[in-house]
Every structure is written in C-alpha cells, then in structure tokens.
Design an enzyme around this catalytic site. Structure first.
Site, PDB file in Angstrom:
ATOM      1  N   ALA A 104      39.494  31.383  53.887  1.00  0.00           N
ATOM      2  CA  ALA A 104      39.171  31.848  55.235  1.00  0.00           C
ATOM      3  C   ALA A 104      37.693  32.211  55.382  1.00  0.00           C
ATOM      4  O   ALA A 104      37.259  32.605  56.450  1.00  0.00           O
ATOM      5  CB  ALA A 104      40.025  33.062  55.567  1.00  0.00           C
TER       6      ALA A 104
ATOM      7  N   ASN B  53      41.544  38.929  51.001  1.00  0.00           N
ATOM      8  CA  ASN B  53      41.268  37.993  49.901  1.00  0.00           C
ATOM      9  C   ASN B  53      39.825  37.525  49.972  1.00  0.00           C
ATOM     10  O   ASN B  53      39.195  37.282  48.944  1.00  0.00           O
ATOM     11  CB  ASN B  53      42.195  36.791  50.010  1.00  0.00           C
ATOM     12  CG  ASN B  53      43.636  37.186  49.811  1.00  0.00           C
ATOM     13  OD1 ASN B  53      44.050  37.478  48.708  1.00  0.00           O
ATOM     14  ND2 ASN B  53      44.393  37.243  50.883  1.00  0.00           N
TER      15      ASN B  53
ATOM     16  N   HIS C 151      34.593  37.218  59.944  1.00  0.00           N
ATOM     17  CA  HIS C 151      33.973  37.656  58.682  1.00  0.00           C
ATOM     18  C   HIS C 151      32.490  37.319  58.719  1.00  0.00           C
ATOM     19  O   HIS C 151      32.115  36.171  58.999  1.00  0.00           O
ATOM     20  CB  HIS C 151      34.594  36.928  57.488  1.00  0.00           C
ATOM     21  CG  HIS C 151      36.087  37.018  57.435  1.00  0.00           C
ATOM     22  ND1 HIS C 151      36.765  38.184  57.185  1.00  0.00           N
ATOM     23  CD2 HIS C 151      37.050  36.072  57.603  1.00  0.00           C
ATOM     24  CE1 HIS C 151      38.065  37.959  57.197  1.00  0.00           C
ATOM     25  NE2 HIS C 151      38.261  36.682  57.448  1.00  0.00           N
TER      26      HIS C 151
HETATM   27  N1  LIG Z   1      41.953  33.065  50.063  1.00  0.00           N
HETATM   28  C1  LIG Z   1      41.985  33.178  51.375  1.00  0.00           C
HETATM   29  O1  LIG Z   1      40.978  32.951  52.055  1.00  0.00           O
HETATM   30  C2  LIG Z   1      43.232  33.568  52.054  1.00  0.00           C
HETATM   31  C3  LIG Z   1      44.323  33.917  51.325  1.00  0.00           C
HETATM   32  N2  LIG Z   1      45.504  34.262  51.919  1.00  0.00           N
HETATM   33  C4  LIG Z   1      46.613  34.633  51.043  1.00  0.00           C
HETATM   34  O2  LIG Z   1      47.360  33.473  50.738  1.00  0.00           O
HETATM   35  C5  LIG Z   1      48.736  33.827  50.509  1.00  0.00           C
HETATM   36  C6  LIG Z   1      49.634  32.978  51.419  1.00  0.00           C
HETATM   37  O3  LIG Z   1      49.271  33.234  52.766  1.00  0.00           O
HETATM   38  P1  LIG Z   1      50.178  32.756  53.999  1.00  0.00           P
HETATM   39  O4  LIG Z   1      50.602  31.354  53.806  1.00  0.00           O
HETATM   40  O5  LIG Z   1      49.482  33.139  55.225  1.00  0.00           O
HETATM   41  O6  LIG Z   1      51.432  33.721  53.794  1.00  0.00           O
HETATM   42  P2  LIG Z   1      52.906  33.554  54.403  1.00  0.00           P
HETATM   43  O7  LIG Z   1      53.514  34.912  54.340  1.00  0.00           O
HETATM   44  O8  LIG Z   1      52.854  32.844  55.698  1.00  0.00           O
HETATM   45  O9  LIG Z   1      53.592  32.590  53.334  1.00  0.00           O
HETATM   46  C7  LIG Z   1      53.998  32.989  52.051  1.00  0.00           C
HETATM   47  C8  LIG Z   1      55.282  32.253  51.757  1.00  0.00           C
HETATM   48  O10 LIG Z   1      55.694  32.511  50.414  1.00  0.00           O
HETATM   49  C9  LIG Z   1      57.122  32.576  50.437  1.00  0.00           C
HETATM   50  N3  LIG Z   1      57.679  33.211  49.243  1.00  0.00           N
HETATM   51  C10 LIG Z   1      57.987  34.515  49.041  1.00  0.00           C
HETATM   52  N4  LIG Z   1      58.567  34.658  47.832  1.00  0.00           N
HETATM   53  C11 LIG Z   1      58.642  33.427  47.263  1.00  0.00           C
HETATM   54  C12 LIG Z   1      59.170  32.918  46.045  1.00  0.00           C
HETATM   55  N5  LIG Z   1      59.732  33.728  45.143  1.00  0.00           N
HETATM   56  N6  LIG Z   1      59.089  31.601  45.801  1.00  0.00           N
HETATM   57  C13 LIG Z   1      58.530  30.754  46.687  1.00  0.00           C
HETATM   58  N7  LIG Z   1      58.022  31.177  47.887  1.00  0.00           N
HETATM   59  C14 LIG Z   1      58.081  32.502  48.155  1.00  0.00           C
HETATM   60  C15 LIG Z   1      57.422  33.340  51.721  1.00  0.00           C
HETATM   61  O11 LIG Z   1      58.770  33.171  52.125  1.00  0.00           O
HETATM   62  C16 LIG Z   1      56.429  32.696  52.685  1.00  0.00           C
HETATM   63  O12 LIG Z   1      56.986  31.571  53.315  1.00  0.00           O
HETATM   64  C17 LIG Z   1      48.841  35.323  50.810  1.00  0.00           C
HETATM   65  O13 LIG Z   1      48.778  36.073  49.623  1.00  0.00           O
HETATM   66  C18 LIG Z   1      47.608  35.593  51.652  1.00  0.00           C
HETATM   67  O14 LIG Z   1      47.164  36.942  51.535  1.00  0.00           O
HETATM   68  C19 LIG Z   1      45.621  34.241  53.284  1.00  0.00           C
HETATM   69  C20 LIG Z   1      44.547  33.902  54.058  1.00  0.00           C
HETATM   70  C21 LIG Z   1      43.260  33.590  53.520  1.00  0.00           C
HETATM   71  O1  LIG Z   2      41.112  37.042  53.750  1.00  0.00           O
HETATM   72  C1  LIG Z   2      42.280  36.967  54.116  1.00  0.00           C
HETATM   73  O2  LIG Z   2      43.231  37.341  53.408  1.00  0.00           O
HETATM   74  C2  LIG Z   2      42.628  36.364  55.420  1.00  0.00           C
HETATM   75  C3  LIG Z   2      41.595  36.450  56.397  1.00  0.00           C
HETATM   76  O3  LIG Z   2      40.820  37.371  56.471  1.00  0.00           O
HETATM   77  C4  LIG Z   2      41.505  35.369  57.347  1.00  0.00           C
HETATM   78  O4  LIG Z   2      42.338  34.478  57.331  1.00  0.00           O
HETATM   79  O5  LIG Z   2      40.539  35.365  58.130  1.00  0.00           O
END
Ligand SMILES: NC(=O)C1=CN([C@@H]2O[C@H](COP(=O)(O)OP(=O)(O)OC[C@H]3O[C@@H](n4cnc5c(N)ncnc54)[C@H](O)[C@@H]3O)[C@@H](O)[C@H]2O)C=CC1
Ligand SMILES: O=C([O-])CC(=O)C(=O)O
Length: 272
Positions: free
Chosen positions: A126, A194, A224
């Site tokens: 992000a 993150n 950000h």
């Molecule tokens: N690095 C970055 O820039 C960013 C990182 N993130 C992080 O990425 C990760 C994923 O984000 P999103 O897709 O938005 O979250 P989300 O909550 O939409 O998706 C996570 C998925 O993992 C599933 N899940 C839960 N337990 C599980 C298991 N045991 N086995 C398989 N799947 C399971 C959930 O049911 C959900 O569908 C989060 O930790 C979030 O904080 C999010 C945005 C930006």
């Molecule tokens: O950093 C994150 O976890 C998500 C975030 O801020 C974004 O998606 O803009």
C-alpha cells in the site's frame, strides 16, 4: 508461455481483499508462474468460484502450501504469518509477505530463510517509494518518517485505540491518535500499519523510523506520506489509496503484489 512443468508453482494463503485479486490475476496468467493452490478460512465459501478458475488450484489448509508450491503469497491475518512462512523458507522456497508488521515479532524467520536458502519478499504494498528508500539505504539515511491519515472506518478496533480508550467514532475533525516508532505503530495497529514496518525494513529499522497516525473524517482514502533525508537525496512522497472491500486495505495493495509477481520472471524488469 512455458508449460506448467517448467513454470514456478505459486500458492496464495488467504482469500480476502488482497488474496482474491492476486488469485484471479494468476489465473489470467503471469509469465512463468502457475497457480497451484489456495487456502481459505472457510473453504466452502470459496469452493465454487475457485473450481471455476482456468487453473482450478487445490483448496488446502495453509499447512500444505509449502509442500505444493515454490512461492507462497501470504495474504492472511497477521497472526498466521509464522505458520505460513516458516515451512516455506525452511524448504528453501520463497514467501511473499503482506502482513509485514508481524515480521517484527518473528524476526527469526529471516534467519531461517538465510540458513535454508529461502527468501522473504515484501512488496511495496500500500506504500510508495520503497525503491528510493532501499537505494538511499545503501548510503546513509539520516531520518525517515511516515504520516498516515485514514478514514475512521480504516482504524476502528485497533488495539492501541482499545487499550488507551481512544474513541474515534463520531469525530468531526482530524485527530492524531499515535506518534512514535514504527515498532510501536505495528504493535498498536497490526492490521493497519504494515506500511510503517515496510518503510522501516527498507530504510533505518523499526526503532528509528518515526510514525504519525491520524484518524481523519475529512479523507476518504488511506493516505501515506513518507519523508526521507539521506546523504544521496531528500524526498517526500504521498499516496492516496482507495480502500478495497476491506476498508483497512488499499486497492493498490493487490496490484502491487501482482506487479511484484510479474517481475519475478519477466523479460523486462523496471525498477529496483
Ligand atoms: N503490506 C501492505 O502494504 C499491506 C498489508 N496488508 C495486510 O495483508 C493481510 C491481508 O489483508 P486483506 O486481504 O486486506 O485481509 P482480509 O481480512 O480481507 O483477508 C484475509 C483472509 O484470510 C482468511 N483467513 C483467516 N484465517 C485463515 C486460515 N487459517 N487459512 C486461510 N485463510 C485464512 C480470512 O478469512 C480472510 O479471507 C493483512 O494482514 C493486512 O494487514 C493489508 C494492506 C496493505
Ligand atoms: O498498511 C496497511 O496495512 C494498509 C494501508 O495502510 C493501506 O492499505 O493503505
């Protein structure tokens, strides 16, 4: 495109806002890669559309991904990072990690990868500008700062707010809810910051990287701004992310992962 035997096998852990888009892009085709498996918390909810994909990947528990794939893309809740990533890097394979904040509580995963010849890849996600930050870090970075502004819906429920009894629901003006290190930001906002940890790992580490977080009812995007001062360049950059179906996560995050995967085997690779 190479046939499936010569293509690198990819699995995706977590079919939420990020994982679903990454799976669909892999299924559409990414040079040199083959989607072989996915994991979901409620497999029955996903069985229908997964079965209709061209690649029809296996739907398996996360414990099986490391065996089946060469690259595992972690798009799951941060508490699962260790159980997804450790078996991958122990086999000398590659883990693409989205829940970057959790790497700070699991720093030994990097040593594990080093010992076994595996790799952990953190996409820009992000954020913006990690190419410039990693370049500047070859020299000396004097300071690195992140200022994040999110709509209230992107922050409610964060542990820092709950533990300190900070109420943001109903605020009518921007409210600074955190100022401190990237390490503390990751503890207080594990599902929201993150980006702070990604910036810190690219640059001067989680203790020296400063972070400010604002709950801002006047913005509709997760915003950000990074400010870096180094002996090679001074730069500041801002990204205004349109939230995905998960208000905490910007839409561009999945696209960043797809771009990262495309670079792995692309004939022309742009940017560091
Ligand atoms: N690095 C970055 O820039 C960013 C990182 N993130 C992080 O990425 C990760 C994923 O984000 P999103 O897709 O938005 O979250 P989300 O909550 O939409 O998706 C996570 C998925 O993992 C599933 N899940 C839960 N337990 C599980 C298991 N045991 N086995 C398989 N799947 C399971 C959930 O049911 C959900 O569908 C989060 O930790 C979030 O904080 C999010 C945005 C930006
Ligand atoms: O950093 C994150 O976890 C998500 C975030 O801020 C974004 O998606 O803009």
């Amino acid at each position: 495109m190479a046939d499936s035997k010569t293509r690198t096998r990819v699995a995706v852990a977590g079919l939420g806002a990020i994982g679903t888009d990454v799976v669909k892009a892999l299924d559409q085709g990414i040079e040199g890669l083959a989607l072989v498996a996915v994991s979901a918390n409620s497999p029955d909810k996903h069985r229908g559309w997964v079965a209709e994909l061209k690649s029809a990947p296996k739907l398996v528990p996360i414990e099986q991904l490391a065996e089946i794939a060469d690259i595992v893309v972690e798009c799951a809740p941060s508490k699962l990072v260790r159980s997804i990533v450790a078996p991958v890097v122990e086999r000398g394979k590659t883990a693409v990690v989205l829940s970057v904040g959790a790497l700070l509580q699991n720093e030994d995963l990097v040593d594990l990868a080093k010992t076994h010849g595996g790799q952990i890849i953190v996409p820009t996600g992000a954020l913006i500008g990690l190419d410039a930050v990693t370049a500047a870090a070859i020299g000396t970075i004097h300071s690195a700062r992140l200022v994040t502004r999110k709509p209230v819906a992107g922050l409610v429920g964060a542990p820092h707010l709950v533990e300190n009894n900070i109420r943001i629901e109903g605020i009518t003006e921007p409210l600074r809810i955190f100022e401190g290190s990237a390490r503390d930001a990751a503890k207080g906002f594990p599902a929201n910051l993150n980006v702070a940890v990604a910036l810190s790992l690219a640059g001067i580490g989680p203790d020296r990287t400063r972070v400010e977080i604002w709950a801002d009812p006047t913005v509709t995007r997760n915003t950000h701004r990074i400010e870096v001062d180094s002996d090679s360049a001074r730069f500041s950059m801002m990204i205004e992310n349109i939230p995905s179906e998960n208000p905490k996560t910007g839409r561009i995050t999945a696209l960043s992962v797809i771009a990262c995967l495309r670079k792995l085997r692309a004939s022309l690779r742009i940017g560091t």
